[in-house]
Write a protein that holds these residues in place. Structure first.
Motif, mmCIF file in Angstrom:
data_model
loop_
_atom_site.group_PDB
_atom_site.id
_atom_site.type_symbol
_atom_site.label_atom_id
_atom_site.label_comp_id
_atom_site.label_asym_id
_atom_site.label_seq_id
_atom_site.Cartn_x
_atom_site.Cartn_y
_atom_site.Cartn_z
ATOM 1 N N PHE A 193 0.818 -1.211 0.000
ATOM 2 C CA PHE A 193 0.000 0.000 0.000
ATOM 3 C C PHE A 193 0.852 1.261 0.000
ATOM 4 N N ILE A 194 1.851 1.321 0.892
ATOM 5 C CA ILE A 194 2.649 2.555 0.955
ATOM 6 C C ILE A 194 3.587 2.682 -0.245
ATOM 7 N N ASN A 195 3.913 1.555 -0.878
ATOM 8 C CA ASN A 195 4.731 1.637 -2.095
ATOM 9 C C ASN A 195 3.939 2.181 -3.274
ATOM 10 N N SER A 196 2.624 1.999 -3.235
ATOM 11 C CA SER A 196 1.787 2.453 -4.359
ATOM 12 C C SER A 196 1.051 3.758 -4.052
ATOM 13 N N THR A 197 1.020 4.154 -2.780
ATOM 14 C CA THR A 197 0.294 5.359 -2.379
ATOM 15 C C THR A 197 1.228 6.248 -1.568
ATOM 16 N N SER A 198 1.713 7.289 -2.174
ATOM 17 C CA SER A 198 2.636 8.175 -1.475
ATOM 18 C C SER A 198 1.870 9.078 -0.511
ATOM 19 N N ASN A 199 2.381 9.183 0.708
ATOM 20 C CA ASN A 199 1.793 10.031 1.737
ATOM 21 C C ASN A 199 0.278 9.836 1.885
ATOM 22 N N THR A 201 -3.383 9.704 3.270
ATOM 23 C CA THR A 201 -4.069 10.426 4.336
ATOM 24 C C THR A 201 -4.559 9.432 5.388
ATOM 25 N N GLU A 202 -4.955 9.976 6.536
ATOM 26 C CA GLU A 202 -5.479 9.099 7.588
ATOM 27 C C GLU A 202 -6.733 8.372 7.112
ATOM 28 N N GLN A 206 -7.221 4.349 6.903
ATOM 29 C CA GLN A 206 -8.329 3.669 7.574
ATOM 30 C C GLN A 206 -9.142 2.835 6.589
ATOM 31 N N GLU A 207 -9.402 3.384 5.412
ATOM 32 C CA GLU A 207 -10.183 2.665 4.402
ATOM 33 C C GLU A 207 -9.458 1.411 3.934
ATOM 34 N N TYR A 208 -8.133 1.514 3.787
ATOM 35 C CA TYR A 208 -7.378 0.357 3.327
ATOM 36 C C TYR A 208 -7.339 -0.732 4.402
ATOM 37 N N LEU A 260 3.956 3.405 8.459
ATOM 38 C CA LEU A 260 3.779 1.952 8.566
ATOM 39 C C LEU A 260 3.442 1.533 9.991
ATOM 40 N N GLN A 261 4.076 2.191 10.954
ATOM 41 C CA GLN A 261 3.769 1.897 12.352
ATOM 42 C C GLN A 261 2.308 2.235 12.655
ATOM 43 N N ALA A 262 1.852 3.352 12.127
ATOM 44 C CA ALA A 262 0.475 3.785 12.371
ATOM 45 C C ALA A 262 -0.525 2.825 11.729
ATOM 46 N N ILE A 263 -0.232 2.388 10.495
ATOM 47 C CA ILE A 263 -1.138 1.466 9.805
ATOM 48 C C ILE A 263 -1.174 0.114 10.514
ATOM 49 N N ALA A 264 -0.014 -0.354 10.961
ATOM 50 C CA ALA A 264 0.033 -1.625 11.694
ATOM 51 C C ALA A 264 -0.806 -1.522 12.969
ATOM 52 N N SER A 265 -0.718 -0.404 13.662
ATOM 53 C CA SER A 265 -1.500 -0.213 14.887
ATOM 54 C C SER A 265 -2.994 -0.169 14.591
ATOM 55 N N LEU A 266 -3.370 0.473 13.490
ATOM 56 C CA LEU A 266 -4.776 0.491 13.084
ATOM 57 C C LEU A 266 -5.283 -0.931 12.837
ATOM 58 N N HIS A 267 -4.498 -1.702 12.097
ATOM 59 C CA HIS A 267 -4.855 -3.090 11.799
ATOM 60 C C HIS A 267 -5.051 -3.883 13.089
ATOM 61 N N ASN A 268 -4.103 -3.749 14.001
ATOM 62 C CA ASN A 268 -4.140 -4.548 15.222
ATOM 63 C C ASN A 268 -5.330 -4.191 16.107
ATOM 64 N N SER A 269 -5.673 -2.911 16.147
ATOM 65 C CA SER A 269 -6.827 -2.468 16.929
ATOM 66 C C SER A 269 -8.120 -3.024 16.339
ATOM 67 N N LEU A 270 -8.231 -2.957 15.011
ATOM 68 C CA LEU A 270 -9.445 -3.446 14.354
ATOM 69 C C LEU A 270 -9.540 -4.969 14.449
ATOM 70 N N LEU A 271 -8.402 -5.653 14.374
ATOM 71 C CA LEU A 271 -8.398 -7.108 14.523
ATOM 72 C C LEU A 271 -8.950 -7.514 15.882
ATOM 73 N N SER A 272 -8.556 -6.811 16.918
ATOM 74 C CA SER A 272 -9.070 -7.097 18.263
ATOM 75 C C SER A 272 -10.580 -6.905 18.330
ATOM 76 N N ASN A 273 -11.066 -5.838 17.709
ATOM 77 C CA ASN A 273 -12.503 -5.572 17.715
ATOM 78 C C ASN A 273 -13.274 -6.646 16.950
ATOM 79 N N VAL A 274 -12.750 -7.016 15.790
ATOM 80 C CA VAL A 274 -13.437 -7.990 14.937
ATOM 81 C C VAL A 274 -13.507 -9.364 15.593
#
Length: 398
Positions: A193-199, A201-202, A206-208, A260-274
């Motif tokens: 994702f970050i290799n194909s999408t530069s900078n 947005t939040e 979140q959508e990804y 990348l750290q922020a996206i990983a944290s988003l993933h982990n938070s949502l995984l816990s919820n799911v």
């Protein structure tokens, strides 16, 4: 107050409530039946006498060599020296100098070390199977040449059908229900994702993440529909702190790739919820989440606490952090002792690190796993509970 069990028919909500209560009581009862013995030796013998299959899904941190049998470039393989040097003494296709987390999980569960699912020849699928593939994402587009999640799911379903053909429905159902489904997905998707999408947005982040988790949830539900009940999820690690990424972004010291750290944290938070939601929705669904992110991050930040000397630079590779090229280029560097390094190559822990991480996964503790440890998940007798709950003749009429 619960409706009287002798009162005859009841509404769907009340019936569902009682089913849920019965499940929890039966689960508690079954866990008491297999409670730890009075001595550590008795507990070990008890665990060794229990047969629980493990089905492994994931990417390169779990791949036992499936990519050896795929038509992909050398960057997607680890079937050359110095991989495997610390334990196997030859390259198996594992992206490590030795054993990985699923290997140690197999040892704890009294199962053989993993052979690739794609390896030709006979396999004993009553022990489970390892479908993990280096570079595999949840999403096909992250790396379509690998065994991405839907391909791994397809192979698992074929194994489940084969077990039914060979052993009969009842035995196969027991194996599938008692088995643990161990997975590690997401890292590849987010690096793609970050290799194909530069900078990004939040909102884009979140959508990804929502898309990745949504697709992964579909995979979990299909495993459940096939008979799986006990799931072990390794969350996404500290991607931005890997030597490969620090080298790519020219970072030093404690700096990491923050997006990348922020996206990983988003993933982990949502995984816990799911997973919490799935447990409330799916009868008999039990799970453990292994906090790979914070466990590995702590090793990186405090290496000597775990017996390491080096955490920012990999044992094998080229560049400022030995972040790439391990074994693939003539001029690669190799450390004298991989046990001193948290990372063997730019993106994968050493066997020493994997052994410690596996201990965290298996034995748990609030800092490492929730709501259970893998050891506790291993001991749960899902089959007994499922068979009782699936009976039409309960204590009340539905």
């Amino acid at each position: 107050m619960l409706p009287s069990l002798s009162s005859g028919k009841m509404g769907p909500a009340a019936a569902s409530s009682i089913r849920s209560l019965l499940y929890r009581l039966l689960l508690l009862y079954s866990s008491l039946l297999i409670a730890p013995a009075s001595s550590q030796g008795d507990e070990s013998r008890q665990a060794n006498n229990k047969h629980v299959a493990i089905f492994v899904f994931g990417d390169s941190v779990y791949d036992p060599g499936n990519n050896n049998y795929l038509y992909i470039g050398i960057e997607g393989k680890a079937n050359f020296t110095p991989y495997g040097e610390s334990f196997f003494k030859y390259p198996t296709g594992r992206f490590c100098d030795g054993r990985t987390v699923p290997d140690f999980a197999a040892i704890y569960s009294n199962l053989p070390l993993w052979e690739p699912y794609l390896q030709p020849g006979s396999h004993n699928f009553s022990n489970g199977a390892n479908f993990a593939s280096g570079g595999a994402g949840v999403l096909e587009e992250s790396n379509p040449n690998t065994l991405y999640s839907q391909k791994q799911l397809k192979y698992f379903k074929e194994v489940a059908n084969l077990l039914k053909q060979q052993l009969g429905d009842a035995v196969a159902k027991k194996i599938l229900a008692d088995a643990i489904y161990l997975s590690s997905f997401g890292g590849v998707d987010y690096m793609s994702f970050i290799n194909s999408t530069s900078n990004p947005t939040e909102l884009q982040q979140q959508e990804y993440v929502n898309m990745v988790i949504g697709n992964f949830t579909d995979v979990i539900k299909e495993i459940y529909e096939t008979g799986g009940r006990k799931f072990a999820f390794q969350n996404v690690g500290p991607l931005g702190c890997q030597p490969e990424l620090k080298q790519q972004y020219n970072l030093s010291g404690g700096a990491c790739v923050e997006v990348l750290q922020a996206i990983a944290s988003l993933h982990n938070s949502l995984l816990s919820n799911v997973t919490t939601e799935l447990q409330s929705q799916l009868s008999g669904f039990e799970y453990v989440i292994f906090d790979f992110f914070n466990s590995l991050n702590d090793m990186i930040n405090y290496p000597t606490k775990y017996g390491f000397n080096v955490s920012e630079i990999a044992c094998c590779g080229i560049g400022s952090h030995r972040g790439s090229g391990c074994g693939r280029v003539k001029e690669y560097e190799l450390c004298s002792d991989p046990n001193e390094y948290v990372f063997f190559d730019g993106g994968h822990p050493s066997e020493h690190a994997d052994s410690i991480l596996s201990d965290f996964l298996w034995n748990g503790g609030s800092d490492y796993t929730w709501p259970l440890s893998m050891k506790q998940l291993y001991k749960l007798n899902s089959t007994t509970v499922i068979e009782i709950l699936s009976e039409d003749k309960l204590l009340f009429t539905m």
